[in-house]
Design a protein around this motif. Sequence first.
Motif, PDB file in Angstrom:
ATOM      1  N   ASP A  48      -6.759  -5.274  -4.427  1.00  0.00           N
ATOM      2  CA  ASP A  48      -5.895  -4.325  -3.707  1.00  0.00           C
ATOM      3  C   ASP A  48      -5.096  -3.466  -4.681  1.00  0.00           C
ATOM      4  O   ASP A  48      -4.901  -2.263  -4.454  1.00  0.00           O
ATOM      5  CB  ASP A  48      -4.932  -5.079  -2.778  1.00  0.00           C
ATOM      6  CG  ASP A  48      -5.645  -5.640  -1.555  1.00  0.00           C
ATOM      7  OD1 ASP A  48      -6.712  -5.115  -1.197  1.00  0.00           O
ATOM      8  OD2 ASP A  48      -5.138  -6.616  -0.969  1.00  0.00           O
ATOM      9  N   ARG A  49      -4.630  -4.071  -5.777  1.00  0.00           N
ATOM     10  CA  ARG A  49      -3.864  -3.313  -6.774  1.00  0.00           C
ATOM     11  C   ARG A  49      -4.717  -2.195  -7.365  1.00  0.00           C
ATOM     12  O   ARG A  49      -4.277  -1.045  -7.491  1.00  0.00           O
ATOM     13  CB  ARG A  49      -3.379  -4.241  -7.886  1.00  0.00           C
ATOM     14  CG  ARG A  49      -2.475  -3.563  -8.921  1.00  0.00           C
ATOM     15  CD  ARG A  49      -2.136  -4.512 -10.063  1.00  0.00           C
ATOM     16  NE  ARG A  49      -3.268  -4.702 -10.968  1.00  0.00           N
ATOM     17  CZ  ARG A  49      -3.569  -3.870 -11.955  1.00  0.00           C
ATOM     18  NH1 ARG A  49      -2.836  -2.794 -12.179  1.00  0.00           N
ATOM     19  NH2 ARG A  49      -4.608  -4.123 -12.742  1.00  0.00           N
ATOM     20  N   ASN A  52      -5.334   0.607  -4.783  1.00  0.00           N
ATOM     21  CA  ASN A  52      -4.145   1.445  -4.598  1.00  0.00           C
ATOM     22  C   ASN A  52      -3.962   2.423  -5.756  1.00  0.00           C
ATOM     23  O   ASN A  52      -3.535   3.567  -5.546  1.00  0.00           O
ATOM     24  CB  ASN A  52      -2.902   0.571  -4.440  1.00  0.00           C
ATOM     25  CG  ASN A  52      -2.867  -0.145  -3.100  1.00  0.00           C
ATOM     26  OD1 ASN A  52      -3.457   0.333  -2.130  1.00  0.00           O
ATOM     27  ND2 ASN A  52      -2.208  -1.283  -3.032  1.00  0.00           N
ATOM     28  N   LYS A  55      -6.389   5.205  -5.084  1.00  0.00           N
ATOM     29  CA  LYS A  55      -5.913   6.051  -3.981  1.00  0.00           C
ATOM     30  C   LYS A  55      -4.788   6.979  -4.433  1.00  0.00           C
ATOM     31  O   LYS A  55      -4.653   8.098  -3.928  1.00  0.00           O
ATOM     32  CB  LYS A  55      -5.439   5.181  -2.816  1.00  0.00           C
ATOM     33  CG  LYS A  55      -6.564   4.556  -2.008  1.00  0.00           C
ATOM     34  CD  LYS A  55      -6.000   3.706  -0.888  1.00  0.00           C
ATOM     35  CE  LYS A  55      -7.115   3.145  -0.016  1.00  0.00           C
ATOM     36  NZ  LYS A  55      -6.577   2.233   1.025  1.00  0.00           N
ATOM     37  N   GLU A  56      -3.948   6.496  -5.360  1.00  0.00           N
ATOM     38  CA  GLU A  56      -2.873   7.350  -5.874  1.00  0.00           C
ATOM     39  C   GLU A  56      -3.432   8.579  -6.580  1.00  0.00           C
ATOM     40  O   GLU A  56      -2.855   9.662  -6.524  1.00  0.00           O
ATOM     41  CB  GLU A  56      -1.992   6.565  -6.849  1.00  0.00           C
ATOM     42  CG  GLU A  56      -0.949   5.684  -6.185  1.00  0.00           C
ATOM     43  CD  GLU A  56      -0.008   5.052  -7.199  1.00  0.00           C
ATOM     44  OE1 GLU A  56       0.420   5.771  -8.129  1.00  0.00           O
ATOM     45  OE2 GLU A  56       0.270   3.850  -7.069  1.00  0.00           O
ATOM     46  N   PRO A  59      -7.119  10.014  -2.665  1.00  0.00           N
ATOM     47  CA  PRO A  59      -7.452   9.204  -1.476  1.00  0.00           C
ATOM     48  C   PRO A  59      -8.925   9.300  -1.098  1.00  0.00           C
ATOM     49  O   PRO A  59      -9.472   8.390  -0.497  1.00  0.00           O
ATOM     50  CB  PRO A  59      -6.563   9.796  -0.375  1.00  0.00           C
ATOM     51  CG  PRO A  59      -5.471  10.506  -1.096  1.00  0.00           C
ATOM     52  CD  PRO A  59      -6.074  11.008  -2.377  1.00  0.00           C
ATOM     53  N   THR A 313     -10.525  -0.122   9.039  1.00  0.00           N
ATOM     54  CA  THR A 313     -10.631   0.534   7.731  1.00  0.00           C
ATOM     55  C   THR A 313     -11.633   1.687   7.753  1.00  0.00           C
ATOM     56  O   THR A 313     -11.615   2.536   6.860  1.00  0.00           O
ATOM     57  CB  THR A 313     -11.044  -0.487   6.657  1.00  0.00           C
ATOM     58  OG1 THR A 313     -12.147  -1.262   7.151  1.00  0.00           O
ATOM     59  CG2 THR A 313      -9.900  -1.424   6.324  1.00  0.00           C
TER      60      THR A 313
END
Length: 404
Positions: A48-49, A52, A55-56, A59, A313
Amino acid sequence: MGIVVMKFGGTSVGSIERIKNVARIIAKKRDQGHDVACVVSAMSGETDRLINLLKEIDPKFSPREYDQLVSTGEQASSPLVAQSLISMGYPAVSLTGIQIGMITNGVHSNSRIMDVKADRIKEEFKKGNICIIAGFQGIFPESGDITTLGRGGSDTSAVAVAAALKANVCEIYTDVDGVYTADPRIVKHAKKLEKISYDEMLELASLGAKVLQSRSVELGMNHNVDIMVLSSLEDKPGTLVTKEDSDMEQVVVTGVVSDKNQAKITIAAVPDNPGIASKIFTKIASSNINVDVIVQNVGKDGNTDMSFTVQKTDLLRATDVCNEIVKEIGAKGVLADENIAKVSIVGVGMRSHTGVAAKMFSLLAENNINIKMITTSEIKVSCVVEEKFSELAVRILHEAFVEA
């Protein structure tokens, strides 16, 4: 002694202390005289890290770069487990999915395993090494690219390795000590199952149970690999996932499960013509979006509404695709609803017992829980309800079908 394949999930390798605990469990298995191949997930929270971070940056990230990035989670945890064993005096080697010949079909982020060569594992066994394998990943030979198997894919990696090595049992170690009749966090009186059939486990996994990835169960069933679900934190008997036997048929409902990762899409005023459903769902399938429950309303004035569920999702991608479809077929519009959940009862005993669905519907009605959609199979009944009622529904159904 024989070959044992083990798998440890993210929680089991979530810290250095837990990694050392995993090494002790593996060492104990080796001390019993087995050749050991162990598949590991990324440390809990690491995938998940990484997602993310991606995505930063963007996206709408590239699926290829997604796979390149998230595969590093398992490539970090496997050497840590291997080094823990080496420090304890046990010969061990860490290997990537590519190094063991995990061949996939090349679909980024959701690949299927086509073959496991396993030659490197066998070579390492001859050298006396324990093999610690990065799960969740493989290679598409035509491009040479890393591909990943979808969330929970390390389970599938482990069963595929067990099949390739002709191991009789694949031991899956998690933060729970087996498969329960319901989520114990929701149902106080949930019971741990001693064994469960492949078919039942496949249904439970596909319907939202988080214990095993459904594709790992399908692979075990196809290759006759028994799967033992065990706790990495407690030394307790687990649950065996195996072939169906006559004892299992005596139990009408084996488990009750809910899935909140569901969303409903409705395409309004679809022209009620032959071939329209094919056109809609072929386009959705071509975008690698899995559709679950489908309901088509009765046609009126030449039009009908078409509703179906997807993983939450996938909702944004699915909505974009459906908006394209609306323009192509002349439908009125697209409606999306994220506030739903699917509640299901599963059991091979349903094959020989009547009235199970009717009882389920009656129980939900008595508790003012409205059913939005229904789907059934030979051994399951699923109802789509408002998300806020999902846990209440699970408790009601468990009390009536399992505790009774």
